[in-house]
Scaffold this motif. Structure first.
Motif, short mmCIF file in Angstrom:
data_model
loop_
_atom_site.label_atom_id
_atom_site.label_comp_id
_atom_site.label_asym_id
_atom_site.label_seq_id
_atom_site.Cartn_x
_atom_site.Cartn_y
_atom_site.Cartn_z
N GLN A 139 -3.04 34.37 5.81
CA GLN A 139 -3.03 33.66 4.54
C GLN A 139 -3.17 34.63 3.37
O GLN A 139 -2.48 34.50 2.35
CB GLN A 139 -4.16 32.63 4.51
N ASN A 143 -0.15 34.88 0.89
CA ASN A 143 -0.42 34.17 -0.36
C ASN A 143 -1.39 34.90 -1.27
O ASN A 143 -2.02 34.27 -2.12
CB ASN A 143 -0.97 32.77 -0.05
N GLN A 210 -1.70 29.46 -4.07
CA GLN A 210 -0.28 29.13 -4.16
C GLN A 210 0.42 30.10 -5.10
O GLN A 210 0.15 30.15 -6.29
CB GLN A 210 -0.11 27.69 -4.67
N LYS A 211 1.34 30.88 -4.54
CA LYS A 211 2.05 31.89 -5.33
C LYS A 211 3.30 31.29 -5.96
O LYS A 211 3.92 30.36 -5.43
CB LYS A 211 2.44 33.08 -4.45
N LYS A 219 -2.02 30.48 -8.10
CA LYS A 219 -3.06 29.49 -8.39
C LYS A 219 -4.13 29.69 -7.33
O LYS A 219 -3.96 29.32 -6.18
CB LYS A 219 -2.48 28.08 -8.35
N GLU A 221 -7.13 29.82 -4.81
CA GLU A 221 -8.11 29.03 -4.06
C GLU A 221 -9.39 29.85 -3.87
O GLU A 221 -10.48 29.29 -3.83
CB GLU A 221 -7.54 28.64 -2.70
#
Length: 397
Positions: A139, A143, A210-211, A219, A221
């Motif tokens: 992840q 991301n 979120q790329k 964005k 996390e």
């Protein structure tokens, strides 16, 4: 262990010692310790070393070997990797416990500190931990973005990080998880809960979420950050009894005191490895280059294996440092007694408090004379340091 020294050399300026913030891996000790039922006074937590019949040899997180005896009444439950909720635990049995697994044993102490009688065993399988680690790291690689903080805007919740010639915008919200490195560790499990207000220009930072389609914004996390000092120079004094060394930092020309703790990674770069990377640095460092942090595009994100995040230093060396760090991580650790006056060292350190007169060493490298001599305007990428010193993740201890 003998430390390599060249008879004479000239260190013309300081290289920047790039340190990538560590990616998260499952923190099995903390997850188990936070399980509600773990509050009992009698408990042992650690890694299974061996099993013989109804006895388990456990290596605790403090490094002590404990012989754990079980009986037909001993209850065994299996907890998912990373979970702290015992309500999700599944019934298991002693035959499911294997060497390398993480366990929290509750019961009562034996007649000696090295014995323990188990009433319950909470099991976290090493294979489950490894699988979750891989998923977490994937992840971050896919991301994630990372670099040096160049702008912080609390009013909009945005952070701009620079990596090489690229800039990445990190957008945060009220649900973004912030973590902060401090003290003498750059291990993910040692990061503390943080806030946006703790992030400052010049910090090293990684974020995942979120790329955007162009990969230049995310964005977030989760955001992990830290402030690290990068030092290079000749050791003036080294006192194993106090744990302090002094050196003249080549960047500031000031004498700096650095405290070495039991958590400090002290490693010696062998002469042949140092010369190899010195040659590579000499051939690849562009004159007058800026900070050459490897962009996340090299592997899609901020993973240590990918070389993303703050990887590199002034003048580049992208990619080479990850290889160097993997070599270093396989070397035996040294002690402060091996560091002598006159040694050339490269250090990553933290400030216990802002403006502190003494820094705390996270990583200390000796045997780096050829690297510093050949690469006066450059630095090395040590981005692969991770939990337990294992590049790309390592175990959860």
């Amino acid at each position: 262990m003998m430390i390599y020294r060249r008879p004479a050399f000239s260190l013309r300026s300081v290289p920047f010692l790039g340190l990538m913030l560590m990616l998260p891996v499952v923190n099995a000790p903390r997850a188990l310790a936070q399980a509600p039922a773990a509050a009992a006074a009698g408990r042992q937590i650690g890694t299974v070393k061996a099993i013989a019949g109804d006895s388990i040899t456990l290596t605790t997180d403090a490094g002590q070997a404990v012989a754990v005896s079980t009986s037909a009444d001993t209850k065994v439950v299996k907890l998912a990797a990373g979970s702290t909720d015992l309500k999700t635990a599944q019934p298991s049995q002693l035959s499911d416990v294997s060497a390398g697994d993480r366990v929290l044993v509750t019961g009562k102490a034996g007649d000696t500190p090295a014995t323990f009688s188990a009433s319950r065993i909470i099991l976290m399988k090493s294979s489950d931990i490894a699988q979750k680690n891989a998923a977490e790291q994937s992840q971050w690689k896919t991301n994630g973005v990372g670099g040096i903080v160049s702008e912080v805007n609390p009013s909009t919740g945005t952070i701009v990080v620079a990596s090489g010639t690229s800039k990445y915008t990190v957008s945060t919200t009220g649900s973004t998880v912030f973590k902060r490195f401090s003290g003498d560790s750059n291990k993910y499990q040692d990061a503390k809960p943080g806030t946006m207000a703790e992030i400052h220009t010049g910090d090293q930072l990684q974020a995942r979420g979120q790329k955007s389609a162009d990969g230049l914004s995310v964005k977030a996390e989760e955001v992990v950050s830290g402030s690290f000092k990068n030092l290079s120079g000749l050791v003036l004094t080294a006192d194993p009894s106090s744990g302090d060394i002094t050196l003249k930092d080549l960047a500031t020309k000031k004498v700096v005191t650095v405290h070495v703790t039991p958590n400090t990674n002290i490693r010696q770069v062998p002469p042949q490895v140092a010369r190899m990377f010195a040659s590579r640095a000499d051939n690849t460092t562009p004159a007058g280059g800026g900070r050459g942090y490897g962009p996340p595009a090299r592997g899609g994100g901020a993973g240590p294996a990918a070389g993303g995040g703050p990887a590199g230093g002034r003048g580049g060396m992208n990619g080479g440092g990850g290889e160097l760090s993997q070599m270093i991580s396989r070397l035996p650790s040294e002690g402060l007694a091996d560091v002598k006056k006159g040694d050339a060292v490269m250090i990553v350190a933290t400030e216990p408090t802002p403006g502190s007169a003494t820094l705390t060493a996270v990583t200390l490298l000796t045997g780096v004379e050829p690297i510093l001599t050949a690469n006066p305007n450059g630095g090395m990428d040590l981005s692969g340091w991770s939990m337990g010193g294992a590049p790309g993740g390592g175990d959860s201890e």
